[in-house]
Motif scaffolding. Structure first.
Motif, mmCIF file in Angstrom:
data_model
loop_
_atom_site.group_PDB
_atom_site.id
_atom_site.type_symbol
_atom_site.label_atom_id
_atom_site.label_comp_id
_atom_site.label_asym_id
_atom_site.label_seq_id
_atom_site.Cartn_x
_atom_site.Cartn_y
_atom_site.Cartn_z
ATOM 1 N N MET A 239 0.853 -1.179 0.000
ATOM 2 C CA MET A 239 0.000 0.000 0.000
ATOM 3 C C MET A 239 0.891 1.230 0.000
ATOM 4 O O MET A 239 1.811 1.338 0.799
ATOM 5 N N ASN A 240 0.602 2.152 -0.901
ATOM 6 C CA ASN A 240 1.386 3.385 -0.924
ATOM 7 C C ASN A 240 0.734 4.444 -0.041
ATOM 8 O O ASN A 240 -0.355 4.249 0.493
ATOM 9 N N SER A 241 1.388 5.567 0.107
ATOM 10 C CA SER A 241 0.921 6.633 0.992
ATOM 11 C C SER A 241 -0.464 7.148 0.597
ATOM 12 O O SER A 241 -1.314 7.366 1.451
ATOM 13 N N SER A 242 -0.703 7.328 -0.679
ATOM 14 C CA SER A 242 -1.997 7.820 -1.154
ATOM 15 C C SER A 242 -3.122 6.851 -0.806
ATOM 16 O O SER A 242 -4.189 7.254 -0.342
ATOM 17 N N MET A 243 -2.862 5.570 -1.015
ATOM 18 C CA MET A 243 -3.874 4.561 -0.695
ATOM 19 C C MET A 243 -4.137 4.511 0.807
ATOM 20 O O MET A 243 -5.283 4.351 1.234
ATOM 21 N N SER A 244 -3.100 4.654 1.608
ATOM 22 C CA SER A 244 -3.284 4.591 3.060
ATOM 23 C C SER A 244 -4.101 5.782 3.555
ATOM 24 O O SER A 244 -4.937 5.643 4.439
ATOM 25 N N LYS A 245 -3.886 6.961 2.977
ATOM 26 C CA LYS A 245 -4.670 8.139 3.363
ATOM 27 C C LYS A 245 -6.135 7.958 3.002
ATOM 28 O O LYS A 245 -7.030 8.308 3.779
ATOM 29 N N LYS A 246 -6.401 7.409 1.826
ATOM 30 C CA LYS A 246 -7.790 7.169 1.408
ATOM 31 C C LYS A 246 -8.470 6.178 2.348
ATOM 32 O O LYS A 246 -9.623 6.367 2.731
ATOM 33 N N LEU A 247 -7.754 5.123 2.711
ATOM 34 C CA LEU A 247 -8.319 4.119 3.611
ATOM 35 C C LEU A 247 -8.585 4.708 4.989
ATOM 36 O O LEU A 247 -9.613 4.449 5.610
ATOM 37 N N TRP A 248 -7.669 5.543 5.473
ATOM 38 C CA TRP A 248 -7.818 6.200 6.768
ATOM 39 C C TRP A 248 -9.034 7.122 6.767
ATOM 40 O O TRP A 248 -9.850 7.100 7.689
ATOM 41 N N ARG A 249 -9.175 7.919 5.716
ATOM 42 C CA ARG A 249 -10.314 8.829 5.606
ATOM 43 C C ARG A 249 -11.635 8.051 5.558
ATOM 44 O O ARG A 249 -12.610 8.413 6.207
ATOM 45 N N LYS A 250 -11.648 6.977 4.791
ATOM 46 C CA LYS A 250 -12.847 6.144 4.682
ATOM 47 C C LYS A 250 -13.198 5.537 6.037
ATOM 48 O O LYS A 250 -14.363 5.515 6.436
ATOM 49 N N ALA A 251 -12.194 5.051 6.753
ATOM 50 C CA ALA A 251 -12.428 4.435 8.064
ATOM 51 C C ALA A 251 -13.039 5.433 9.045
ATOM 52 O O ALA A 251 -13.952 5.091 9.806
ATOM 53 N N LEU A 252 -12.556 6.675 9.028
ATOM 54 C CA LEU A 252 -13.111 7.696 9.929
ATOM 55 C C LEU A 252 -14.576 7.983 9.597
ATOM 56 O O LEU A 252 -15.420 8.084 10.493
#
Length: 110
Positions: free
Chosen positions: A18-31
Motif C-alpha cells: 500500500m502506498n501513501s496515497s492509498m493509506s490516506k484514502k483508507l484512513w479517511r474512509k475508516a473515519l
C-alpha cells in the motif's frame, strides 16, 4: 468496517503493498464509516464522497491531524465552522445538543 488507526502512516506499517496515497484514502474512509457517514455537527447522514473531514481542535489552534482530532462533517458545516472550536460552533449554530457533543467528546477523549 475498516479499522481506524491513529494516522495514515499506520496503514503503511500494517498493510502490505500500500502506498501513501492509498493509506490516506483508507484512513479517511475508516473515519467516515466509524461515524456511519454522519456529520458530527448537524447529525445528517451523507454518502462517503459528500463528507469532508474536520479538525475538532483547529490546526490554527494547535490541533493535530490524528484520528482522535478528526471527525466527518458535511461541506456546509465544515465551511461554517472554519477555525472555531467545535462546541462553540455547534451551540451558536444548532443550540445545545448534548448527544452530538457527547459523540465528539467521546471520540476525542477515547
Amino acid at each position: 468496517m475498516t479499522p481506524i488507526l491513529p494516522t495514515p502512516d499506520h496503514y503503511l506499517h500494517n498493510l502490505i503493498a500500500m502506498n501513501s496515497s492509498m493509506s490516506k484514502k483508507l484512513w479517511r474512509k475508516a473515519l467516515k464509516e466509524h461515524f456511519d457517514c454522519t456529520c458530527v455537527y448537524c447529525g445528517q447522514t451523507y454518502e462517503l464522497s459528500n463528507l469532508t473531514l474536520d479538525h475538532v481542535i483547529p490546526r490554527s489552534a494547535g490541533g493535530e491531524t490524528i484520528a482522535s482530532n478528526i471527525v466527518p462533517a458535511c461541506q456546509e458545516c465544515n465551511q461554517k465552522k472554519a477555525s472555531k472550536p467545535a462546541t462553540e460552533f455547534m451551540r451558536t449554530t444548532f443550540g445545545v445538543n448534548r448527544l452530538r457533543e457527547y459523540v465528539i467528546s467521546k471520540h476525542i477523549n477515547g
